[in-house]
Design a protein around this motif. Structure first.
Motif, PDB file in Angstrom:
ATOM      1  N   CYS A 398       0.995  -1.025   0.076  1.00 59.43           N
ATOM      2  CA  CYS A 398      -0.062   0.076  -0.077  1.00 59.43           C
ATOM      3  C   CYS A 398       0.786   1.148  -0.021  1.00 59.43           C
ATOM      4  O   CYS A 398       1.775   1.558   0.826  1.00 59.43           O
ATOM      5  N   LEU A 399       0.837   2.034  -1.315  1.00 57.57           N
ATOM      6  CA  LEU A 399       1.798   3.101  -1.127  1.00 57.57           C
ATOM      7  C   LEU A 399       0.818   4.629  -0.750  1.00 57.57           C
ATOM      8  O   LEU A 399       1.588   5.368  -0.333  1.00 57.57           O
ATOM      9  N   GLN A 400      -0.405   4.622  -1.103  1.00 52.79           N
ATOM     10  CA  GLN A 400      -1.130   5.698  -0.887  1.00 52.79           C
ATOM     11  C   GLN A 400      -2.703   5.436  -0.397  1.00 52.79           C
ATOM     12  O   GLN A 400      -3.171   4.578  -0.956  1.00 52.79           O
ATOM     13  N   VAL A 401      -3.093   6.223   0.623  1.00 53.59           N
ATOM     14  CA  VAL A 401      -4.698   6.027   0.641  1.00 53.59           C
ATOM     15  C   VAL A 401      -5.261   7.575   0.737  1.00 53.59           C
ATOM     16  O   VAL A 401      -4.772   8.420   1.039  1.00 53.59           O
ATOM     17  N   ILE A 402      -6.413   7.272  -0.215  1.00 58.46           N
ATOM     18  CA  ILE A 402      -7.312   8.415  -0.513  1.00 58.46           C
ATOM     19  C   ILE A 402      -8.489   8.298   0.376  1.00 58.46           C
ATOM     20  O   ILE A 402      -9.153   6.946   0.074  1.00 58.46           O
ATOM     21  N   LYS A 403      -8.919   9.136   1.343  1.00 56.74           N
ATOM     22  CA  LYS A 403     -10.458   9.075   1.867  1.00 56.74           C
ATOM     23  C   LYS A 403     -11.074  10.265   2.002  1.00 56.74           C
ATOM     24  O   LYS A 403     -10.559  11.129   2.241  1.00 56.74           O
ATOM     25  N   ASN A 404     -12.322   9.738   1.500  1.00 60.45           N
ATOM     26  CA  ASN A 404     -13.264  11.353   1.025  1.00 60.45           C
ATOM     27  C   ASN A 404     -12.140  12.183   0.363  1.00 60.45           C
ATOM     28  O   ASN A 404     -12.752  13.257   0.617  1.00 60.45           O
ATOM     29  N   GLY A 405     -11.601  11.740  -0.501  1.00 61.30           N
ATOM     30  CA  GLY A 405     -10.499  12.889  -1.475  1.00 61.30           C
ATOM     31  C   GLY A 405      -9.487  13.398  -0.754  1.00 61.30           C
ATOM     32  O   GLY A 405      -8.848  14.132  -1.374  1.00 61.30           O
ATOM     33  N   GLN A 406      -9.269  13.082   0.371  1.00 65.08           N
ATOM     34  CA  GLN A 406      -8.138  13.608   1.225  1.00 65.08           C
ATOM     35  C   GLN A 406      -6.848  12.537   0.919  1.00 65.08           C
ATOM     36  O   GLN A 406      -7.070  11.335   1.346  1.00 65.08           O
ATOM     37  N   VAL A 407      -5.804  13.143   0.411  1.00 65.90           N
ATOM     38  CA  VAL A 407      -4.720  12.499   0.283  1.00 65.90           C
ATOM     39  C   VAL A 407      -3.908  12.309   1.796  1.00 65.90           C
ATOM     40  O   VAL A 407      -3.567  13.332   2.210  1.00 65.90           O
ATOM     41  N   LEU A 408      -4.145  11.043   2.101  1.00 67.42           N
ATOM     42  CA  LEU A 408      -3.564  10.980   3.798  1.00 67.42           C
ATOM     43  C   LEU A 408      -1.872  10.773   3.856  1.00 67.42           C
ATOM     44  O   LEU A 408      -1.383  10.134   3.072  1.00 67.42           O
ATOM     45  N   PRO A 409      -1.477  11.487   4.982  1.00 71.83           N
ATOM     46  CA  PRO A 409       0.025  11.092   5.154  1.00 71.83           C
ATOM     47  C   PRO A 409       0.427   9.486   4.865  1.00 71.83           C
ATOM     48  O   PRO A 409      -0.526   8.813   5.441  1.00 71.83           O
ATOM     49  N   ILE A 410       1.456   9.370   4.506  1.00 68.46           N
ATOM     50  CA  ILE A 410       1.766   7.939   4.192  1.00 68.46           C
ATOM     51  C   ILE A 410       2.378   7.381   5.452  1.00 68.46           C
ATOM     52  O   ILE A 410       3.501   7.739   6.144  1.00 68.46           O
ATOM     53  N   HIS A 411       1.766   6.191   5.968  1.00 64.00           N
ATOM     54  CA  HIS A 411       2.124   5.747   7.044  1.00 64.00           C
ATOM     55  C   HIS A 411       3.440   4.680   7.106  1.00 64.00           C
ATOM     56  O   HIS A 411       4.075   4.820   8.192  1.00 64.00           O
ATOM     57  N   ASN A 412       3.877   4.198   6.059  1.00 60.64           N
ATOM     58  CA  ASN A 412       4.564   2.981   6.131  1.00 60.64           C
ATOM     59  C   ASN A 412       5.804   3.411   5.219  1.00 60.64           C
ATOM     60  O   ASN A 412       6.436   2.412   4.930  1.00 60.64           O
ATOM     61  N   HIS A 413       6.055   4.630   4.798  1.00 61.22           N
ATOM     62  CA  HIS A 413       7.325   4.887   4.018  1.00 61.22           C
ATOM     63  C   HIS A 413       7.705   6.157   4.125  1.00 61.22           C
ATOM     64  O   HIS A 413       7.338   7.067   4.800  1.00 61.22           O
TER      65      HIS A 413
END
Length: 413
Positions: A398-413
């Motif tokens: 998982c490189l990137q998560v977008i939630k409700n159109g918000q690009v979330l901070p990357i947790h694992n990189h």
């Protein structure tokens, strides 16, 4: 000229749309546009309409894959304590009866939850949600059921609601007061406890708006069909969704009852027979399979996957994360387990954690697939094909998560 909040290009998209005639609803060389937290446009890059290129943030996926955000539609994520000592005891030869006599089993978790503060439960839950978030989970169901009295059931559900307010993962809450018979009702019996669930717990939980659904453990070691029906009928009278733990250890016909009553899902279902599958096929009830519990308990009776396919019953895949029978906080691992243990295909497992999982939460209109008008919940994965999500485990793709159109901070990189 289109006005968008963000645009994703140079991506392949597994839309998981059920009306698609290609595997995974795939769009190769695709693009997704987001506006006001929703998907505003989706299609192939060559069909992209004109847009305001100067004001639109553009994200390039480097030919990687985008899927809907994953949905874990069955967890017991808010609990205190652990049962590692029982795990060790079992492996050293102790029976379930031995463990129960030593104060173990579900009642040990009940005691730990009664003793825990809301702050302690919230912090434990937050860590677990973080672990799921790193794997691309954007929506999760959290059940109560480790309180077995009004005060603690309310506490568990209040914590679950608070987690949903303070974490980017959306939380759907389920009241599972009818999970087991607590020690204080040992003499009075199951019927008396069900009266307490219906007359004391449920009104309080409903008035405080703490539950989206109500669940019952319908099983020989828990509650029979009549007791189950009473709880589900009461839940429906409050306008709450219903679901069921059914056919895990035996076949009581809980799935048939749930289907007739309009349940969102029946979960576990290892002992489900063809009559039960047929009943599900004639309803909108999903079949939720829980490979983590099957694995951890070393069960041998598999759910009737071929019958579910034959009757076109939507199959959901979930973690059942809990301290006793599936202490595995990983939705991604469930994809692999569903394939290896139950012979689901990678496409079936991805449907089971996206569009079918959304249906099992009553949320398929807004999440679960990538279609115009739905919530912009999606993940960018470092994979060459969607099948990789089921194929391998251990290095998080998982490189990137977008939630409700918000690009979330990357947790694992």
């Amino acid at each position: 000229m289109a006005q968008w909040d963000q645009l994703w290009i140079d991506v392949n998209i597994a839309t998981m749309a059920l009306n698609s005639d290609v595997p995974y609803g795939a769009i190769k060389e695709g693009a997704i546009a987001v506006k006001d937290g929703k998907i505003a446009w989706i299609g192939t890059y060559k069909d992209l309409p004109k847009f305001d290129v100067f004001s639109t943030p553009i994200y390039k996926g480097k030919n990687r894959w985008i899927t809907p955000g994953l949905i874990d539609a069955h967890t017991h994520l808010v609990f205190a304590g652990n049962r590692a000592n029982e795990f060790e005891m079992r492996l050293n030869g102790a029976s379930y009866e031995d463990i129960a006599r030593a104060g173990g089993g579900i009642l040990s978790t009940v005691q730990a939850c009664r003793d825990a503060t809301e702050e302690q439960l919230f912090e434990l839950g937050r860590k677990r949600l973080n672990a799921l978030a790193k794997e691309g989970v954007t929506t999760v169901e959290i059940k109560s059921g480790y309180g077995l009295n009004t005060e603690t059931e309310v506490k568990l559900l209040r914590v679950a609601r608070e987690l949903g307010l303070h974490h980017h993962i959306d939380v759907s809450t389920t009241f599972l007061g009818a999970h087991a018979i607590p020690a204080e009702f040992k003499d009075a019996g199951a019927d008396a406890y069900i009266d307490y669930v219906i007359n004391e717990m449920l009104p309080k939980i409903n008035s405080d708006n703490l539950a989206d659904a109500v669940d019952v453990f319908c099983e020989n070691i828990a509650f029979n069909l009549d007791q189950t029906q009473r709880v589900l009928t009461a839940a429906k009278s409050y306008g709450l969704n219903i679901k069921l733990h059914a056919e895990q250890l035996s076949n009581l016909g809980g799935s048939t009852l749930a289907a007739k009553m309009g349940a969102l899902s029946v979960d576990h279902i290892e002992h489900l027979n063809e009559d039960g599958v047929k009943a599900l096929s004639q309803s909108d009830t999903c079949a939720t399979i829980l490979p983590g519990a099957f694995y951890f308990l070393r069960e041998t009776q598999q759910p009737p996957i071929e019958l579910l396919r034959q009757y076109n019953v939507p199959m959901v895949v979930a973690s059942d994360f809990n301290p006793g029978s599936s202490p595995i906080c990983s939705t991604l691992l469930m994809l692999n387990m569903a394939c290896t243990l139950f012979k689901l295909t990678p496409e079936e497992t991805l449907k089971g954690t996206t569009i079918h999982a959304a249906k099992a939460l009553g949320m398929a209109e807004s999440i679960g697939s990538l279609e115009v008008g739905k919530q912009a919940d999606f993940c960018l994965w470092d994979i060459d094909s969607p099948a990789e999500l089921s194929y391998r485990y251990g290095v998080n793709p998982c490189l990137q998560v977008i939630k409700n159109g918000q690009v979330l901070p990357i947790h694992n990189h």
